[in-house]
Design an enzyme around this catalytic site. Sequence first.
Site, PDB file in Angstrom:
ATOM      1  N   HIS B  91      -4.712 -13.606  -3.910  1.00 15.19           N
ATOM      2  CA  HIS B  91      -3.420 -12.930  -4.002  1.00 15.19           C
ATOM      3  C   HIS B  91      -2.415 -13.678  -4.859  1.00 15.19           C
ATOM      4  O   HIS B  91      -1.239 -13.346  -4.854  1.00 15.19           O
ATOM      5  CB  HIS B  91      -2.811 -12.714  -2.612  1.00 15.19           C
ATOM      6  CG  HIS B  91      -3.642 -11.828  -1.727  1.00 15.19           C
ATOM      7  ND1 HIS B  91      -3.390 -11.678  -0.388  1.00 15.19           N
ATOM      8  CD2 HIS B  91      -4.727 -11.067  -1.993  1.00 15.19           C
ATOM      9  CE1 HIS B  91      -4.282 -10.862   0.149  1.00 15.19           C
ATOM     10  NE2 HIS B  91      -5.114 -10.483  -0.822  1.00 15.19           N
ATOM     11  N   ILE B  98       3.094 -14.278  -6.686  1.00 20.17           N
ATOM     12  CA  ILE B  98       2.431 -14.184  -5.385  1.00 20.17           C
ATOM     13  C   ILE B  98       2.507 -12.750  -4.892  1.00 20.17           C
ATOM     14  O   ILE B  98       3.591 -12.162  -4.853  1.00 20.17           O
ATOM     15  CB  ILE B  98       3.121 -15.102  -4.351  1.00 20.17           C
ATOM     16  CG1 ILE B  98       3.221 -16.532  -4.895  1.00 20.17           C
ATOM     17  CG2 ILE B  98       2.383 -15.084  -3.016  1.00 20.17           C
ATOM     18  CD1 ILE B  98       4.198 -17.408  -4.122  1.00 20.17           C
ATOM     19  N   CYS B  99       1.364 -12.186  -4.515  1.00 20.00           N
ATOM     20  CA  CYS B  99       1.355 -10.839  -3.959  1.00 20.00           C
ATOM     21  C   CYS B  99       1.468 -10.956  -2.441  1.00 20.00           C
ATOM     22  O   CYS B  99       0.482 -11.179  -1.745  1.00 20.00           O
ATOM     23  CB  CYS B  99       0.060 -10.126  -4.351  1.00 20.00           C
ATOM     24  SG  CYS B  99      -0.065  -8.476  -3.662  1.00 20.00           S
ATOM     25  N   LEU B 100       2.717 -10.897  -1.951  1.00 20.16           N
ATOM     26  CA  LEU B 100       2.962 -11.041  -0.513  1.00 20.16           C
ATOM     27  C   LEU B 100       4.111 -10.105  -0.162  1.00 20.16           C
ATOM     28  O   LEU B 100       5.215 -10.241  -0.698  1.00 20.16           O
ATOM     29  CB  LEU B 100       3.320 -12.508  -0.201  1.00 20.16           C
ATOM     30  CG  LEU B 100       3.603 -12.847   1.256  1.00 20.16           C
ATOM     31  CD1 LEU B 100       2.377 -12.628   2.137  1.00 20.16           C
ATOM     32  CD2 LEU B 100       4.074 -14.291   1.389  1.00 20.16           C
TER      33      LEU B 100
END
Lengths: 278, 161
Positions: B91, B98-100
């Site tokens: 991610h 950041i893929c969050l």
Amino acid sequence: MKGVNSAAMQAEQLKLDGNLCFMKNRFGAAIDAYTEAITLCPNVAIYWTNRALCHRKRNDWTRVEEDCRKAVQLDHNSVKGHYMLGLALMQRKKYAEGIKALERSLDLGRGANPRSYMVEEIWQELARAKYQEWEHDSTQRSWDLQNLKECCEIALVEKYSLDVTQMEGFTDEITDSASQQLQALNSVFSKASEPDTPKEIPDYLCCRITLDIFRDPVIAPSGFTYERAVILDHLNKVGMFDPITRQPLRPSQLVQNLAVKEAVQAFLETHGWAYRMD
Amino acid sequence: MTSPSASSRKALSKIATNRLQKELMEWQVNPPAGFKHKVTDNLQRWVIEVNGAPGTLYSNETFQLQVDFPEHYPMEAPQVIFIPPAPLHPHIYSNGHICLDILYDSWSPAMTVSSVCISILSMLSSSSTKQRPNDDERYVKNCRNGRSPKETRWWFHDDKV
């Protein structure tokens, strides 16, 4: 009758002239216009508060106080009269009186329009005033405590030397008990100065969004309490959900949290340093 | 087109400054385990050192997070990226994005830098494979003009990695 009316109209015109000058920052000319209006109609509180505002801009606090006293005498409900009177008194370091005047103007202002910019400004000034009062009083208190502590220490040491001369032999015991007493004295005095020592404000008195002490706490159905202005801002900008639980939340579900509000008041009463604003 | 410093261009609001000062104080007293705030006089950009948790794929590795705060923090999420080299993670893109979800759509003003850091560390710790997202090359190419991750239309991967 006609004469009275025309005087009132003339005075109103002079007020408008004064306001115009004020907006152009020509405070001297504005004061002249309001003074003429006051001469014509001395019983209109607004003329006095407007002139007081000019004096305030010129840092002429004695005149601010004079005009405001007259204004609140004419109109007991004058928000601006009580407000500037409070500021003028604070300038003279009349803390208790100044705070009383600011509190009165805050009450009146909230009654008139709780969301107005004046209310916010008055609140800030009131908090500043309370902080100044605390700073002044706590300096005095800590000075008094320090003096008292020194006197007590001297007395204990004298008692110790007296005991030693009177009781030959058991001096070890006497020395032990004397040093214990000195220690106990120390801890008593450090306890006494605790409320005046700035520390962290307890979490339960702070909003989870602002991380600051509550002013106007409201409770959500989740049981969490937030600062009113900030939670409304969140619902408006971020989304219609409770910031902690993420349950759906609408502004109408928020209820004033009186218990927390009272707890904050009680805390501030004894911990004036918490009025400090950055 | 937005430059990477887009979020730090406008000065912090009074509310934001106040809150960040409180967060910083709290951090100094009680920092989240595994993180170190690098001291600067810039309240609007924090650089934070992250240590991979022991017993995970990233133990003994150290990374750097850059956190930029917008004018209306905490009503808007901070921009959080890894300063490359970013950890190898399904991610996390090679440009540090950041893929969050909590950094974007699921942000809440009740979250703090500290809680965001803990979420990022737990995302690292739960990883079972060290690899870049499948679309890394395409995504990073799209970001070449210096686009902020907050401009990205994220399509969140599931929690399992």
